[in-house]
Design a protein around this motif. Structure first.
Motif, mmCIF file in Angstrom:
data_model
loop_
_atom_site.group_PDB
_atom_site.id
_atom_site.type_symbol
_atom_site.label_atom_id
_atom_site.label_comp_id
_atom_site.label_asym_id
_atom_site.label_seq_id
_atom_site.Cartn_x
_atom_site.Cartn_y
_atom_site.Cartn_z
ATOM 1 N N VAL A 12 0.843 -1.200 0.000
ATOM 2 C CA VAL A 12 0.000 0.000 0.000
ATOM 3 C C VAL A 12 0.879 1.251 0.000
ATOM 4 C CG1 VAL A 12 -1.683 1.341 1.304
ATOM 5 C CG2 VAL A 12 -1.944 -1.134 1.113
ATOM 6 N N GLU A 13 1.931 1.246 0.800
ATOM 7 C CA GLU A 13 2.846 2.387 0.849
ATOM 8 C C GLU A 13 3.511 2.601 -0.510
ATOM 9 O OE1 GLU A 13 5.598 1.688 3.982
ATOM 10 O OE2 GLU A 13 4.086 1.842 5.567
ATOM 11 N N VAL A 46 -2.168 -4.438 -8.927
ATOM 12 C CA VAL A 46 -2.580 -4.581 -7.520
ATOM 13 C C VAL A 46 -4.081 -4.846 -7.442
ATOM 14 C CG1 VAL A 46 -0.746 -3.093 -6.664
ATOM 15 C CG2 VAL A 46 -2.955 -2.088 -7.283
ATOM 16 N N SER A 47 -4.518 -5.263 -6.281
ATOM 17 C CA SER A 47 -5.935 -5.538 -6.068
ATOM 18 C C SER A 47 -6.706 -4.241 -5.840
ATOM 19 C CB SER A 47 -6.113 -6.439 -4.846
ATOM 20 O OG SER A 47 -5.748 -5.734 -3.661
ATOM 21 N N ARG A 48 -8.039 -4.349 -5.926
ATOM 22 C CA ARG A 48 -8.894 -3.178 -5.685
ATOM 23 C C ARG A 48 -8.714 -2.678 -4.249
ATOM 24 N NH1 ARG A 48 -12.946 -4.697 -8.019
ATOM 25 N NH2 ARG A 48 -13.256 -3.131 -9.639
ATOM 26 N N GLY A 49 -8.580 -3.589 -3.303
ATOM 27 C CA GLY A 49 -8.420 -3.192 -1.904
ATOM 28 C C GLY A 49 -7.148 -2.396 -1.673
ATOM 29 N N THR A 50 -6.043 -2.847 -2.271
ATOM 30 C CA THR A 50 -4.768 -2.138 -2.112
ATOM 31 C C THR A 50 -4.849 -0.751 -2.741
ATOM 32 O OG1 THR A 50 -3.487 -4.185 -2.094
ATOM 33 C CG2 THR A 50 -2.318 -2.179 -2.693
ATOM 34 N N LEU A 51 -5.431 -0.686 -3.944
ATOM 35 C CA LEU A 51 -5.556 0.605 -4.628
ATOM 36 C C LEU A 51 -6.420 1.562 -3.817
ATOM 37 C CD1 LEU A 51 -5.120 2.421 -7.080
ATOM 38 C CD2 LEU A 51 -7.110 1.341 -8.145
ATOM 39 N N ALA A 54 -4.568 3.091 -0.931
ATOM 40 C CA ALA A 54 -3.633 4.130 -1.370
ATOM 41 C C ALA A 54 -4.374 5.415 -1.696
ATOM 42 C CB ALA A 54 -2.846 3.640 -2.586
ATOM 43 N N VAL A 55 -5.492 5.288 -2.408
ATOM 44 C CA VAL A 55 -6.292 6.476 -2.753
ATOM 45 C C VAL A 55 -6.838 7.122 -1.491
ATOM 46 C CG1 VAL A 55 -8.441 7.233 -3.853
ATOM 47 C CG2 VAL A 55 -6.891 5.689 -5.075
ATOM 48 N N LYS A 56 -7.282 6.295 -0.547
ATOM 49 C CA LYS A 56 -7.811 6.813 0.719
ATOM 50 C C LYS A 56 -6.752 7.624 1.467
ATOM 51 C CE LYS A 56 -9.929 5.241 5.054
ATOM 52 N NZ LYS A 56 -10.377 4.032 5.831
ATOM 53 N N ALA A 57 -5.507 7.126 1.467
ATOM 54 C CA ALA A 57 -4.424 7.835 2.152
ATOM 55 C C ALA A 57 -4.184 9.202 1.526
ATOM 56 C CB ALA A 57 -3.140 7.003 2.100
#
Length: 226
Positions: A12-13, A46-51, A54-57
């Motif tokens: 994620v980072e 990457v998976s939808r969850g990982t993306l 990252a977008v949320k951050a």
């Protein structure tokens, strides 16, 4: 209350850093919608969850804005700019202008010291574009050229932190310009703080550069208080 240590997955980072760089580099321009999730997932592998993490951050930092049913848009070019834009919502136009006085005068002083011939040529080109847009009634183009001019002065200061802080004023600056433009008697092509400022920068006259900025911002203050 006992808090447990939270560790964000390294992936994620890594994805967050990649998205941040796309924004910071200008590949994803301000106010533009970023590619849709499926395209980004395929490009990054990457998976939808990982993306989404990252977008949320980046949304939390103010760099991105997620609009439900519409997409995700670039709101700021850095965390500093994103945080600053959130802060501006809680302060008056007068307070924001008072802070701009400090940044503008220092940017002008340093630009008069460090600006190159190419910097000056680019400033004059933007002022020509600004003039042409105003005379043509293209007020959005006029405001954009005016803002780009001030950003270039900050960049020519040679201080990257000052430049980054100045860029954070973008949304507020645009709103103020367009609001003032609609008022009777408003002069969209003031010599102070623009053509006069470039003349001072060309002459490497730091005092004249600062004086020109102060005259322009004093005029802005008068319009804001009306």
């Amino acid at each position: 209350m006992t808090l447990t240590t939270s560790h964000r997955p390294p992936l994620v980072e890594e994805v967050t850093a990649k998205l941040r760089e796309l924004i910071h580099s200008g590949k994803w321009p301000l106010q533009q919608r970023i590619p849709a999730e499926p395209e980004l997932m395929a490009a990054l592998g990457v998976s939808r969850g990982t993306l989404r993490e990252a977008v949320k951050a980046l949304a939390h930092s103010g760099m991105l804005e997620v609009r439900r049913g519409d997409g995700t848009y670039v709101r700021a070019t850095s965390e500093i700019a994103g945080a600053a834009q959130r802060m501006y919502r809680d302060h008056s136009q007068v307070h924001i202008l008072e802070v701009r006085v400090g940044l503008d005068t220092q940017a002008a002083r340093l630009a008069a010291r460090h600006a190159t011939a190419d910097d000056v040529a680019a400033m004059r080109a933007l002022l020509e574009a600004r003039r042409a847009a105003w005379l043509a009634g293209d007020y959005a183009g006029w405001a954009r050229a005016d803002w780009d001019f001030h950003v270039l002065v900050a960049q020519a200061s040679g201080n990257p932190l000052l430049h980054e802080l100045y860029v954070s004023f973008g949304a507020v600056f645009h709103a103020d310009l367009l609001r003032q433009q609609g008022r009777a008697g408003f002069n969209g092509l003031p010599y102070e703080g623009h053509d006069e400022l470039v003349d001072a920068i060309t002459a490497h006259d730091e005092t004249a550069a600062v004086d020109s900025v102060n005259r322009n911002l004093n005029s802005c203050a008068e319009w804001i208080q009306q």
